[in-house]
Design an enzyme around this catalytic site. Structure first.
Site, PDB file in Angstrom:
ATOM      1  N   TYR A   1      16.813 -62.239   1.391  1.00 26.67           N
ATOM      2  CA  TYR A   1      16.781 -63.527   2.107  1.00 26.67           C
ATOM      3  C   TYR A   1      18.146 -63.942   2.628  1.00 26.67           C
ATOM      4  O   TYR A   1      18.303 -65.088   3.045  1.00 26.67           O
ATOM      5  CB  TYR A   1      16.302 -64.653   1.188  1.00 26.67           C
ATOM      6  CG  TYR A   1      15.091 -64.359   0.360  1.00 26.67           C
ATOM      7  CD1 TYR A   1      13.861 -64.097   0.955  1.00 26.67           C
ATOM      8  CD2 TYR A   1      15.165 -64.368  -1.025  1.00 26.67           C
ATOM      9  CE1 TYR A   1      12.738 -63.837   0.182  1.00 26.67           C
ATOM     10  CE2 TYR A   1      14.045 -64.117  -1.802  1.00 26.67           C
ATOM     11  CZ  TYR A   1      12.843 -63.847  -1.186  1.00 26.67           C
ATOM     12  OH  TYR A   1      11.744 -63.595  -1.952  1.00 26.67           O
TER      13      TYR A   1
ATOM     14  N   ARG B   1      17.698 -61.129  -4.100  1.00 23.93           N
ATOM     15  CA  ARG B   1      17.590 -62.267  -3.179  1.00 23.93           C
ATOM     16  C   ARG B   1      18.624 -62.230  -2.057  1.00 23.93           C
ATOM     17  O   ARG B   1      18.348 -62.650  -0.949  1.00 23.93           O
ATOM     18  CB  ARG B   1      17.672 -63.584  -3.945  1.00 23.93           C
ATOM     19  CG  ARG B   1      16.547 -63.755  -4.981  1.00 23.93           C
ATOM     20  CD  ARG B   1      16.413 -65.183  -5.488  1.00 23.93           C
ATOM     21  NE  ARG B   1      15.961 -66.074  -4.451  1.00 23.93           N
ATOM     22  CZ  ARG B   1      16.723 -66.853  -3.751  1.00 23.93           C
ATOM     23  NH1 ARG B   1      18.022 -66.920  -4.001  1.00 23.93           N
ATOM     24  NH2 ARG B   1      16.224 -67.614  -2.788  1.00 23.93           N
TER      25      ARG B   1
ATOM     26  N   CYS C   1      22.630 -47.137  -4.601  1.00 21.33           N
ATOM     27  CA  CYS C   1      22.952 -46.275  -3.464  1.00 21.33           C
ATOM     28  C   CYS C   1      22.437 -46.903  -2.187  1.00 21.33           C
ATOM     29  O   CYS C   1      21.451 -46.433  -1.605  1.00 21.33           O
ATOM     30  CB  CYS C   1      22.351 -44.906  -3.679  1.00 21.33           C
ATOM     31  SG  CYS C   1      23.131 -44.132  -5.076  1.00 21.33           S
TER      32      CYS C   1
ATOM     33  N   GLU D   1       4.235 -78.147  -8.351  1.00 25.46           N
ATOM     34  CA  GLU D   1       4.429 -76.839  -8.986  1.00 25.46           C
ATOM     35  C   GLU D   1       5.864 -76.328  -8.847  1.00 25.46           C
ATOM     36  O   GLU D   1       6.111 -75.303  -8.213  1.00 25.46           O
ATOM     37  CB  GLU D   1       3.476 -75.827  -8.333  1.00 25.46           C
ATOM     38  CG  GLU D   1       2.021 -76.221  -8.464  1.00 25.46           C
ATOM     39  CD  GLU D   1       1.084 -75.380  -7.600  1.00 25.46           C
ATOM     40  OE1 GLU D   1      -0.099 -75.307  -7.937  1.00 25.46           O
ATOM     41  OE2 GLU D   1       1.539 -74.809  -6.583  1.00 25.46           O
TER      42      GLU D   1
ATOM     43  N   GLY E   1       9.068 -74.305  -9.603  1.00 24.72           N
ATOM     44  CA  GLY E   1       9.444 -73.124 -10.379  1.00 24.72           C
ATOM     45  C   GLY E   1      10.952 -73.060 -10.423  1.00 24.72           C
ATOM     46  O   GLY E   1      11.596 -73.334 -11.440  1.00 24.72           O
ATOM     47  N   ARG E   2      11.517 -72.756  -9.253  1.00 21.09           N
ATOM     48  CA  ARG E   2      12.970 -72.619  -9.123  1.00 21.09           C
ATOM     49  C   ARG E   2      13.722 -73.852  -9.638  1.00 21.09           C
ATOM     50  O   ARG E   2      14.737 -73.729 -10.311  1.00 21.09           O
ATOM     51  CB  ARG E   2      13.303 -72.423  -7.644  1.00 21.09           C
ATOM     52  CG  ARG E   2      14.754 -72.172  -7.348  1.00 21.09           C
ATOM     53  CD  ARG E   2      15.033 -72.241  -5.838  1.00 21.09           C
ATOM     54  NE  ARG E   2      13.940 -71.745  -5.051  1.00 21.09           N
ATOM     55  CZ  ARG E   2      13.893 -70.549  -4.478  1.00 21.09           C
ATOM     56  NH1 ARG E   2      14.906 -69.727  -4.590  1.00 21.09           N
ATOM     57  NH2 ARG E   2      12.838 -70.185  -3.773  1.00 21.09           N
TER      58      ARG E   2
ATOM     59  N   TYR F   1      13.542 -66.103  -9.803  1.00 25.56           N
ATOM     60  CA  TYR F   1      13.324 -64.997  -8.854  1.00 25.56           C
ATOM     61  C   TYR F   1      14.392 -63.915  -8.924  1.00 25.56           C
ATOM     62  O   TYR F   1      14.667 -63.247  -7.931  1.00 25.56           O
ATOM     63  CB  TYR F   1      13.187 -65.533  -7.427  1.00 25.56           C
ATOM     64  CG  TYR F   1      12.086 -66.565  -7.303  1.00 25.56           C
ATOM     65  CD1 TYR F   1      10.741 -66.192  -7.442  1.00 25.56           C
ATOM     66  CD2 TYR F   1      12.376 -67.915  -7.096  1.00 25.56           C
ATOM     67  CE1 TYR F   1       9.727 -67.141  -7.368  1.00 25.56           C
ATOM     68  CE2 TYR F   1      11.364 -68.862  -7.016  1.00 25.56           C
ATOM     69  CZ  TYR F   1      10.048 -68.467  -7.161  1.00 25.56           C
ATOM     70  OH  TYR F   1       9.054 -69.402  -7.088  1.00 25.56           O
TER      71      TYR F   1
END
Ligand code: LLP
Length: 463
Positions: free
Chosen positions: A364, A360, A391, A320, A322-323, A421
């Site tokens: 992360y 991200r 802000c 699977e 995705g990225r 993402y």
């Protein structure tokens, strides 16, 4: 404003503060093919182009910030995953990385399946014509309504994530007079080498049913007794942005061990094994991802070897990614608004987006690269932090990067590898409008997800 050099601010390697960077690149205008989409290049004037179109034209037509997605690159990556695994395996694109109806159509045309994890993703997939049997439905807390819609639509598999869900799906399927094909997601107890928030195979987290202590075996026992379910396999997803294949190796070993135990206890050989997604991509020149064919070869060899040892017929494998499919295909184009050199530290470059279009970095500590896109420059490299307009001081897009010392307001900068993402995790923080996604191919650009408007925001505000 003129493009004069800034009066102060660190520029040279000998005055650099501590940070996550190596020495300044020798050529700031060079594009590292590893991090840019396939058709991205510079034209004879030095302007960045994608699909043959100059970013200045794109910015004029679609505004900034905006995500520009190289459709040919997306299709080529999808195809290379499918051909790498061949006809004996299934590739499910993980829609959470980025999903839109155009993407669903491309996947369908390129022969991929689709992993969805919410009613919204399911609705997008079905509305764009993805055949239900090619959809896998994931999630650790699917609502009964979502389950009902998935079963009614006839999705190819539901991946069960808890004991409650085993019963819930079985009841709903029975009520609807059908038998739902399901897999059970287990946690194999692997510590994937990635950020804590995106590691998913150690036991102390919300996904899956632990193999440890016999819980996964018990889940299988229950699923096999329920008439509404057809148990077709076991699922494991160890985490995301992973380069090292050893985690998959341990996962496959343990999943196959469970398949062997199931055969020994129930006399049933489950026909499928899903090893999830999680393959890493290059965000900066320091990352070295593997090619799909190498990954396919490695995973197939591991599963075959483990099955031979357990005297099991090799099950059908699914993955699977995705990225690894969408991540490298897009970049975000921003316009520089302010350039603020801080003595002895670095230069803060404010762009017209930020954590609302790319969370991200804040979430992360992700690393990105950036390039001056609207022109080339021979100015000395200057150490920059590319920040957004929100802000919040943690509103950082690119933590440490070198940009030319004559960078000025009005310049366009591009951040590569933002296909995954970023739009899918975009927010309206500070009531900032979410950017469009523009697909570019063969000299033509078309909006596939339009820019949000203030009317969109106000329409939801009904107080
Ligand atoms: N399969 C399952 C069951 C998943 O949970 C995921 C990702 C994938 C496949 C796809 O993983 P990929 O190949 O895209 O790494 N927001 C985080 C990533 C969260 C991933 C969640 N699940 C990020 O921006 O890094």
């Amino acid at each position: 404003m003129s493009r004069s050099a800034h009066p102060a601010g660190p520029r040279h390697a000998d005055v650099l503060p501590e940070g996550h960077y190596s020495a300044p690149p020798t050529d700031l205008n060079a594009l590292d093919a590893k991090v840019w989409a396939e058709t991205v290049t510079r034209d004879t004037d030095g302007v960045l182009t994608v699909g043959g179109i100059d970013v200045r034209r794109l910015a004029e037509e679609f505004g900034t910030p905006a995500y520009f997605l190289d459709e040919d690159d997306f299709r080529a990556r999808a195809r290379s995953w499918r051909t790498a695994f061949g006809d004996d395996a299934d590739v499910f694109y993980a829609g959470k990385a980025f999903l839109s109806r155009a993407v669903v159509r491309w996947l369908h045309e390129e022969g991929l399946n689709l992993d969805v994890c919410s009613g919204g993703e399911l609705a997008t997939a079905l509305s764009a014509g993805m055949p239900a049997e090619r959809i896998a439905f994931h999630g650790n807390n699917k609502s009964t309504d979502e389950i009902r819609r998935a079963v009614e639509a006839g999705v190819g598999r539901i991946v069960l994530d808890s004991f409650q869900e085993i019963v819930r799906v079985a009841h709903i399927a029975q009520e609807l007079g059908t038998r739902q094909r399901v897999q059970i997601r287990i946690t194999v107890g692997v510590e994937a080498h990635t950020h804590e928030f995106i590691a998913t195979a150690h036991e102390d987290q919300k996904f899956g049913i632990p193999l440890a202590g016999g819980q996964a075996a018990e889940a299988v026992r229950r699923a096999l007794t329920l008439d509404g379910l057809e148990l077709i396999g076991i699922h494991s997803h160890i985490g995301s942005q992973i380069f090292d294949m050893s985690g998959f190796e341990v996962a496959a070993h343990r999943v196959v061990g469970l398949l062997r135990d199931i055969r020994d206890e129930h006399g049933v050989e489950l026909p499928e094994i899903d090893l999830g997604g999680g393959l890493g991509i290059a965000y900066t020149s320091d990352d070295d991802p593997r090619e799909p064919h190498e990954i396919a070869k490695a995973l197939t060899e591991i599963v075959t070897r483990e099955c031979d040892a357990a005297r099991l017929a090799t099950p059908r494998i699914s993955v699977e990614p995705g990225r690894a499919i969408v991540g490298p295909t897009a970049f975000t184009l921003y316009e520089v608004g302010t350039v603020k050199p801080l003595d002895g530290l670095r230069t803060y470059v404010s762009v017209d987006g930020g954590m609302s279009d790319n969370i991200r970095t804040a979430l992360y500590d992700a690393e990105y690269s950036v390039a001056l896109a609207s022109r080339v420059s021979e100015a000395e490299p200057m150490l920059c932090r590319v920040v957004g307009k929100h802000c919040e001081s943690g509103d950082i897009v690119v933590k440490d990067a070198f940009l030319p010392g004559d960078l000025a307001p009005g310049d366009l900068v591009a951040v590569p590898a933002t296909g995954a993402y970023c739009r899918s995790m975009a927010s309206n923080y500070n009531h900032v409008l979410r950017p469009p996604v523009v697909a570019v191919r063969d000299g033509e650009a078309r909006v596939i997800v339009r820019r949000e408007t203030e009317e969109d925001l106000l329409r939801l505000d009904v107080g």
